[in-house]
Design a protein around this motif. Structure first.
Motif, PDB file in Angstrom:
ATOM      1  N   THR A 266       0.731  -1.135  -0.067  1.00  0.00           N
ATOM      2  CA  THR A 266      -0.214   0.040  -0.036  1.00  0.00           C
ATOM      3  C   THR A 266       0.857   1.170   0.015  1.00  0.00           C
ATOM      4  N   SER A 267       2.002   1.374   0.396  1.00  0.00           N
ATOM      5  CA  SER A 267       2.909   2.435   0.266  1.00  0.00           C
ATOM      6  C   SER A 267       3.340   2.872  -0.787  1.00  0.00           C
ATOM      7  N   GLY A 268       3.538   1.829  -1.924  1.00  0.00           N
ATOM      8  CA  GLY A 268       3.834   2.091  -3.286  1.00  0.00           C
ATOM      9  C   GLY A 268       5.237   2.626  -3.604  1.00  0.00           C
ATOM     10  N   ARG A 269       5.873   2.467  -2.432  1.00  0.00           N
ATOM     11  CA  ARG A 269       7.408   3.029  -2.392  1.00  0.00           C
ATOM     12  C   ARG A 269       8.202   2.031  -3.342  1.00  0.00           C
ATOM     13  N   LEU A 270       7.811   0.737  -3.149  1.00  0.00           N
ATOM     14  CA  LEU A 270       8.724  -0.115  -4.082  1.00  0.00           C
ATOM     15  C   LEU A 270       8.366   0.068  -5.351  1.00  0.00           C
ATOM     16  N   ALA A 271       7.178  -0.029  -5.748  1.00  0.00           N
ATOM     17  CA  ALA A 271       6.719   0.048  -7.244  1.00  0.00           C
ATOM     18  C   ALA A 271       7.486   1.334  -7.753  1.00  0.00           C
ATOM     19  N   ASP A 272       7.332   2.344  -7.145  1.00  0.00           N
ATOM     20  CA  ASP A 272       7.827   3.838  -7.615  1.00  0.00           C
ATOM     21  C   ASP A 272       9.505   3.555  -7.748  1.00  0.00           C
ATOM     22  N   ALA A 273       9.920   2.800  -7.023  1.00  0.00           N
ATOM     23  CA  ALA A 273      11.464   3.022  -7.036  1.00  0.00           C
ATOM     24  C   ALA A 273      12.008   2.065  -8.475  1.00  0.00           C
ATOM     25  N   LEU A 274      11.011   1.243  -8.885  1.00  0.00           N
ATOM     26  CA  LEU A 274      11.287   0.323 -10.062  1.00  0.00           C
ATOM     27  C   LEU A 274      10.479   1.011 -11.007  1.00  0.00           C
ATOM     28  N   ASP A 275       9.850   2.207 -11.021  1.00  0.00           N
ATOM     29  CA  ASP A 275       9.598   2.790 -12.120  1.00  0.00           C
ATOM     30  C   ASP A 275      10.347   4.106 -12.793  1.00  0.00           C
ATOM     31  N   LEU A 276      11.266   3.431 -13.700  1.00  0.00           N
ATOM     32  CA  LEU A 276      12.194   4.447 -14.433  1.00  0.00           C
ATOM     33  C   LEU A 276      11.740   5.712 -14.921  1.00  0.00           C
ATOM     34  N   SER A 277      10.491   5.646 -15.380  1.00  0.00           N
ATOM     35  CA  SER A 277       9.752   6.743 -15.784  1.00  0.00           C
ATOM     36  C   SER A 277       9.857   8.173 -14.877  1.00  0.00           C
ATOM     37  N   LEU A 278       9.835   7.709 -13.419  1.00  0.00           N
ATOM     38  CA  LEU A 278       9.875   8.822 -12.309  1.00  0.00           C
ATOM     39  C   LEU A 278      11.215   9.360 -12.042  1.00  0.00           C
ATOM     40  N   GLU A 279      12.150   8.857 -13.024  1.00  0.00           N
ATOM     41  CA  GLU A 279      13.583   9.369 -12.669  1.00  0.00           C
ATOM     42  C   GLU A 279      14.097  10.711 -13.429  1.00  0.00           C
ATOM     43  N   ASP A 280      14.871  11.485 -13.071  1.00  0.00           N
ATOM     44  CA  ASP A 280      15.368  12.581 -13.680  1.00  0.00           C
ATOM     45  C   ASP A 280      15.908  12.162 -14.895  1.00  0.00           C
ATOM     46  N   PRO A 281      15.534  12.883 -16.185  1.00  0.00           N
ATOM     47  CA  PRO A 281      15.906  12.546 -17.430  1.00  0.00           C
ATOM     48  C   PRO A 281      17.484  12.494 -17.565  1.00  0.00           C
ATOM     49  N   VAL A 282      18.104  13.767 -16.928  1.00  0.00           N
ATOM     50  CA  VAL A 282      19.365  13.831 -16.909  1.00  0.00           C
ATOM     51  C   VAL A 282      20.053  12.539 -16.238  1.00  0.00           C
ATOM     52  N   THR A 283      19.820  12.206 -15.059  1.00  0.00           N
ATOM     53  CA  THR A 283      20.233  11.093 -14.520  1.00  0.00           C
ATOM     54  C   THR A 283      19.894   9.730 -15.168  1.00  0.00           C
ATOM     55  N   LEU A 284      18.736   9.635 -15.845  1.00  0.00           N
ATOM     56  CA  LEU A 284      18.695   8.481 -16.689  1.00  0.00           C
ATOM     57  C   LEU A 284      19.671   8.405 -17.803  1.00  0.00           C
ATOM     58  N   ALA A 285      19.854   9.503 -18.553  1.00  0.00           N
ATOM     59  CA  ALA A 285      20.840   9.691 -19.614  1.00  0.00           C
ATOM     60  C   ALA A 285      22.208   9.094 -19.056  1.00  0.00           C
ATOM     61  N   ARG A 286      22.585   9.352 -17.810  1.00  0.00           N
ATOM     62  CA  ARG A 286      23.890   8.990 -17.271  1.00  0.00           C
ATOM     63  C   ARG A 286      24.195   7.453 -17.568  1.00  0.00           C
ATOM     64  N   TYR A 287      23.041   6.750 -17.161  1.00  0.00           N
ATOM     65  CA  TYR A 287      23.063   5.301 -17.289  1.00  0.00           C
ATOM     66  C   TYR A 287      22.623   4.827 -18.627  1.00  0.00           C
ATOM     67  N   THR A 288      22.648   5.452 -19.698  1.00  0.00           N
ATOM     68  CA  THR A 288      22.400   5.074 -20.960  1.00  0.00           C
ATOM     69  C   THR A 288      23.229   4.977 -21.938  1.00  0.00           C
ATOM     70  N   PRO A 289      24.122   4.016 -22.480  1.00  0.00           N
ATOM     71  CA  PRO A 289      25.101   4.053 -23.191  1.00  0.00           C
ATOM     72  C   PRO A 289      24.725   4.889 -24.648  1.00  0.00           C
ATOM     73  N   ALA A 290      25.895   5.500 -24.939  1.00  0.00           N
ATOM     74  CA  ALA A 290      25.862   6.286 -26.177  1.00  0.00           C
ATOM     75  C   ALA A 290      26.034   5.347 -27.365  1.00  0.00           C
ATOM     76  N   ASN A 291      27.155   4.667 -27.171  1.00  0.00           N
ATOM     77  CA  ASN A 291      27.543   3.643 -28.482  1.00  0.00           C
ATOM     78  C   ASN A 291      27.353   2.153 -28.065  1.00  0.00           C
ATOM     79  N   HIS A 292      26.509   1.626 -28.821  1.00  0.00           N
ATOM     80  CA  HIS A 292      26.343   0.215 -28.750  1.00  0.00           C
ATOM     81  C   HIS A 292      27.368  -0.593 -29.533  1.00  0.00           C
ATOM     82  N   SER A 293      27.600  -1.772 -29.198  1.00  0.00           N
ATOM     83  CA  SER A 293      28.559  -2.788 -29.572  1.00  0.00           C
ATOM     84  C   SER A 293      27.905  -3.425 -30.940  1.00  0.00           C
TER      85      SER A 293
END
Length: 469
Positions: A266-293
């Motif tokens: 009922t707290s929803g805290r765990l579900a929110d933590a797993l929802d990456l759409s709630l993350e700051d786009p700048v931080t999300l970009a930090r974890y997004t590789p620019a070049n794929h092998s």
């Protein structure tokens, strides 16, 4: 699957029930001893100290990552070149350039010993071999121990979350052991975020386990919070009646477990933590590789999006989870070792460095210990037929960071072919003694009771690594 029952009949008849399904919280099969052990232990305070355990699934090749042997014969040294790091005199693989630039934030163990040689993650989850105390249910994983020692019915997040998508469940690695199902990890369904295809044999194992092995973190749409509250009240009334004939206290323990599950849902805290759409786009970009092998990906290996597993781990720790296990697959490189590492090592390189920088900027790095390792190393000699490296339990690598540890150093050394340890062996249990120490727990003083009522120390051997703490 655990379900909470809600009866709408005024006479509390049990013929009509509604279900709130929460996945594998493991209520079924609880023994009396398991339930009794679910009560809170006194004297251990809450803290923000956490562990992020990164399983390099399949067995990482130490001589191709952090212990290169450029002077060895070609059939041993392989295809990769060493590069210098920002720590004087320390070199690592050219495919780990970010780690090389941040080497002062890592401790590199080149002399990990004591591997059971088993193709599962259990030793990386507990320090023990899988068969230890098997007659009582087996040793519990560190995360399950933390849940036992520090969880309460009021927790709004579980203390142990398994994101391993495979060996944590199929090979029974992230397991509660003799602590019982109430201390098993939460396993959220990540299939919509990360493709993780299991090996053929593991697919069969998973099928035999059934489908109810992951967690739904949303209320059943037909069940409102008010109905859930009504159900909880009804259950308390029924349990009061039953507890009158239950001098053991079993019902009280079950009630506590139910309360904790409801609180998490009922707290929803765990579900929110797993929802990456709630993350700051700048931080999300930090974890997004620019070049794929461009290297073709082996069917059990991760794709570039797997870097975001490290972001999920950080978000879970922020939400209150104290032990997160994730995996990067597949290091079981019996064939095409170098092509597969060209795809895998950049994921590890990017994920670990982004995580450390992120935690440091948030003021969390000293509280969060990161360990990355696998079930064993791999053979120094490349097999001639498939260009791979096979299992090598004699020595393996481990990478540690955070936790207030003294980093920027190499611990241990192997011989000229990376075949054996020649200096400062470090056992899996030594690493776990260090992890427990960083959590503020003395594994040689704290005990937990097994189902026979016998106290078991958290570790029966191993000492914390003095170079680090």
């Amino acid at each position: 699957m655990l379900s909470f029952f809600n009866d709408q009949n005024q006479h509390h008849s049990s013929s009509r029930r509604q279900f709130l399904q929460m996945g594998t919280l493991g209520l079924a099969g609880l023994t009396l001893a398991d339930l009794l052990r679910a009560e809170a232990q006194s004297g251990i305070l809450k803290s923000n100290k956490s562990i992020i355990n990164v399983h390099l699934d399949g067995g990482p090749p130490h001589m191709d990552m952090i212990d290169l042997k450029p002077e060895a014969p070609a059939e041993i040294r392989g295809e990769f070149l060493p590069v210098s790091t920002n720590v004087t005199g320390v070199q690592i693989c050219e495919l780990l350039p970010r780690m090389a630039a941040q080497a002062d934030q890592f401790a590199l163990i080149r002399s990990l010993v004591g591997s059971a040689g088993a193709h599962d993650a259990f030793q990386c989850q507990s320090g023990f071999r899988k068969k230890d105390l098997a007659s009582t249910g087996g040793r519990p994983a560190l995360g399950s121990v933390v849940s036992k020692l520090r969880s309460s019915p009021a927790d709004r997040t579980p203390l142990f979350v398994d994101l391993m998508q495979g060996r944590g469940l199929v090979r029974n690695s992230a397991r509660p052991g003799f602590l019982g199902p109430s201390f098993q990890p939460f396993r959220p369904d990540l299939s919509d975020l990360f493709e993780r295809q299991l090996e053929k044999g593991m697919q069969s194992e998973l099928k035999r386990l059934g489908t109810d092995h992951q967690v739904s973190l949303k209320l059943n749409p037909t069940l409102s919070l008010q109905r859930l509250e009504n159900r909880t009240t009804l259950l308390a009334e029924l349990d009061t009646i039953r507890s009158r004939v239950d001098a053991s206290g079993m019902m009280d323990a079950m009630d506590r477990f139910s309360q904790q599950a409801v609180s998490i849902l009922t707290s929803g805290r765990l579900a929110d933590a797993l929802d990456l759409s709630l993350e700051d786009p700048v931080t999300l970009a930090r974890y997004t590789p620019a070049n794929h092998s461009e290297t073709p990906r082996f069917y059990t290996s991760e794709g570039p999006q797997a870097v975001k597993k490290f972001l999920l781990a950080r978000r879970l720790v922020e939400a209150g989870v104290r032990c997160v296990s994730l995996s990067i697959s597949d290091f079981d490189t019996h064939s095409s070792n170098f092509d597969r590492l060209r795809q895998l090592l950049p994921i590890v390189d990017h994920g670990l460095t982004a995580l450390i920088s992120d935690l440091e900027e948030r003021g969390m790095l000293d509280d969060v210990t990161i360990v990355a390792w696998g079930e064993f190393g791999r053979t120094p000699r490349i097999n001639s037929k498939k260009g791979g490296r096979d299992h090598w339990p004699r020595v393996g690598p481990a990478i540690l960071a955070g936790g207030g540890m003294r980093t920027g150093q190499v611990i241990g050394a192997t011989d000229r072919t990376a075949s054996a340890v020649k200096e400062r062996p470090v056992h899996y249990k030594d690493v776990f003694a260090t992890l427990y120490h960083n959590l503020g727990i003395d594994p040689h003083a704290v005990t937990i009771e097994d189902p026979h009522g016998r106290p078991q120390y958290l570790l029966d051997a191993g000492t914390r690594i003095p170079e680090l703490v």
